[in-house]
Design a protein around this motif. Structure first.
Motif, short mmCIF file in Angstrom:
data_model
loop_
_atom_site.label_atom_id
_atom_site.label_comp_id
_atom_site.label_asym_id
_atom_site.label_seq_id
_atom_site.Cartn_x
_atom_site.Cartn_y
_atom_site.Cartn_z
N GLU A 275 0.81 -1.22 0.00
CA GLU A 275 0.00 0.00 0.00
C GLU A 275 0.85 1.27 0.00
OE1 GLU A 275 -3.31 2.15 2.80
OE2 GLU A 275 -3.30 -0.03 2.74
N PRO A 276 1.86 1.39 0.88
CA PRO A 276 2.70 2.60 0.83
C PRO A 276 3.43 2.76 -0.50
CG PRO A 276 3.08 1.41 2.89
CD PRO A 276 2.22 0.56 2.03
N LEU A 277 3.88 1.65 -1.09
CA LEU A 277 4.56 1.73 -2.39
C LEU A 277 3.60 2.20 -3.47
CD1 LEU A 277 6.87 -1.41 -2.48
CD2 LEU A 277 7.55 0.98 -2.31
N TYR A 278 2.36 1.72 -3.43
CA TYR A 278 1.38 2.17 -4.43
C TYR A 278 1.13 3.67 -4.29
CZ TYR A 278 -2.73 2.70 -7.28
OH TYR A 278 -3.61 3.12 -8.24
N ARG A 279 0.97 4.15 -3.04
CA ARG A 279 0.77 5.59 -2.84
C ARG A 279 1.97 6.38 -3.35
NH1 ARG A 279 -1.01 4.09 2.49
NH2 ARG A 279 1.01 4.84 3.23
N TYR A 280 3.17 5.87 -3.07
CA TYR A 280 4.40 6.54 -3.53
C TYR A 280 4.40 6.66 -5.06
CZ TYR A 280 9.34 7.02 -4.76
OH TYR A 280 10.52 7.42 -5.31
N VAL A 281 4.08 5.57 -5.74
CA VAL A 281 4.16 5.55 -7.20
C VAL A 281 3.02 6.33 -7.83
CG1 VAL A 281 4.16 4.05 -9.24
CG2 VAL A 281 5.44 3.37 -7.22
N VAL A 282 1.80 6.20 -7.31
CA VAL A 282 0.65 6.86 -7.93
C VAL A 282 0.73 8.37 -7.81
CG1 VAL A 282 -1.05 6.96 -6.04
CG2 VAL A 282 -1.82 6.48 -8.38
N ARG A 283 1.51 8.87 -6.84
CA ARG A 283 1.71 10.31 -6.72
C ARG A 283 2.67 10.84 -7.76
NH1 ARG A 283 2.37 9.81 -0.33
NH2 ARG A 283 0.20 10.09 0.26
N ARG A 284 3.37 9.95 -8.41
CA ARG A 284 4.40 10.34 -9.37
C ARG A 284 4.11 9.89 -10.79
NH1 ARG A 284 6.04 9.89 -4.43
NH2 ARG A 284 7.80 11.09 -3.65
N ALA A 285 3.02 9.15 -11.00
CA ALA A 285 2.70 8.63 -12.33
C ALA A 285 1.20 8.45 -12.45
CB ALA A 285 3.42 7.29 -12.54
N SER A 286 0.74 8.22 -13.67
CA SER A 286 -0.69 7.96 -13.89
C SER A 286 -1.06 6.63 -13.24
CB SER A 286 -0.99 7.91 -15.39
OG SER A 286 -0.36 6.76 -15.96
N ALA A 287 -2.35 6.41 -13.00
CA ALA A 287 -2.81 5.19 -12.33
C ALA A 287 -2.38 3.94 -13.09
CB ALA A 287 -4.32 5.22 -12.14
N GLY A 288 -2.50 3.95 -14.41
CA GLY A 288 -2.10 2.80 -15.20
C GLY A 288 -0.61 2.51 -15.11
N THR A 289 0.18 3.55 -15.20
CA THR A 289 1.63 3.40 -15.07
C THR A 289 1.98 2.97 -13.66
OG1 THR A 289 2.00 5.09 -16.75
CG2 THR A 289 3.84 4.61 -15.28
#
Length: 196
Positions: free
Chosen positions: A27-41
């Motif tokens: 979950e924290p990794l998903y939040r980290y990544v989704v703040r920096r890229a589109s949802a699909g990416t």
């Protein structure tokens, strides 16, 4: 027969360790990544990150057999892996966009953030260098300490503290220029007795 059992046991133990790690960091990794890229990416980058974590499970701090992984122990290291996977995805996307642009000459590069409620803040963040921006975002969005940020970006904690201080100062100056007032300061704040 005994040798087959010995080969399966380590793999089963790896699976148990990985599942425990995934419960802590997904979950924290998903939040980290989704703040920096589109949802699909973000979903693709998260999947790639989890694959790297599986492959490098023995390198993950505090993820030995019998110990329980805690976010403080493993997240900075995992953020570093996610950062690398995100950089790879951005490079791949950049190559794809350059190819399409060469072919069509009409494809604009995507914006880093949407220009909605916080457009002034996003514009100011775009004014920072990429490393400074990443340090500020890890501090503000992920709530990491300079020591943890240092682990993510591969710097010393002291270098991160200096970069963070300078980046926050520059960000405040950029926001001040946009708004025409000192960021986070009231008018007249900080005057000495002789100024009254």
């Amino acid at each position: 027969m005994e040798s087959i059992r010995e080969q399966r046991l380590p793999e089963a133990a790896r699976a148990v360790r990985f599942e425990a790690l995934a419960r802590v960091v997904a979950e924290p990794l998903y939040r980290y990544v989704v703040r920096r890229a589109s949802a699909g990416t973000a979903e693709d980058v998260l999947a790639e990150t989890m694959l790297v974590l599986w492959r490098r499970l023995d390198d993950v701090p505090q993820a030995e057999a019998g110990s329980v992984a805690t976010p403080d122990d493993v997240l900075p290291w995992c953020y570093g892996v996610a950062r690398g996977c995100l950089a790879n995805a951005r490079r791949a996307e950049g190559r794809r966009l350059r190819l399409v642009e060469r072919l069509t000459r009409t494809v604009p590069l995507p914006a880093l953030w949407p220009d909605d409620d916080h457009s002034e803040l996003y514009a100011a963040l775009r004014g920072l260098g990429s490393v400074d921006r990443e340090v500020v975002l890890l501090w503000a969005w992920e709530g990491l300490t300079p020591r943890e940020i240092a682990q993510v970006v591969g710097m010393t904690p002291n270098a991160v503290s200096i970069r963070l201080h300078r980046a926050k100062k520059k960000l405040a100056a950029l926001l001040e220029r946009k708004n025409g007032t000192a960021a986070a300061h009231k008018t007249g704040e900080g005057r000495g007795r002789s100024d009254r």
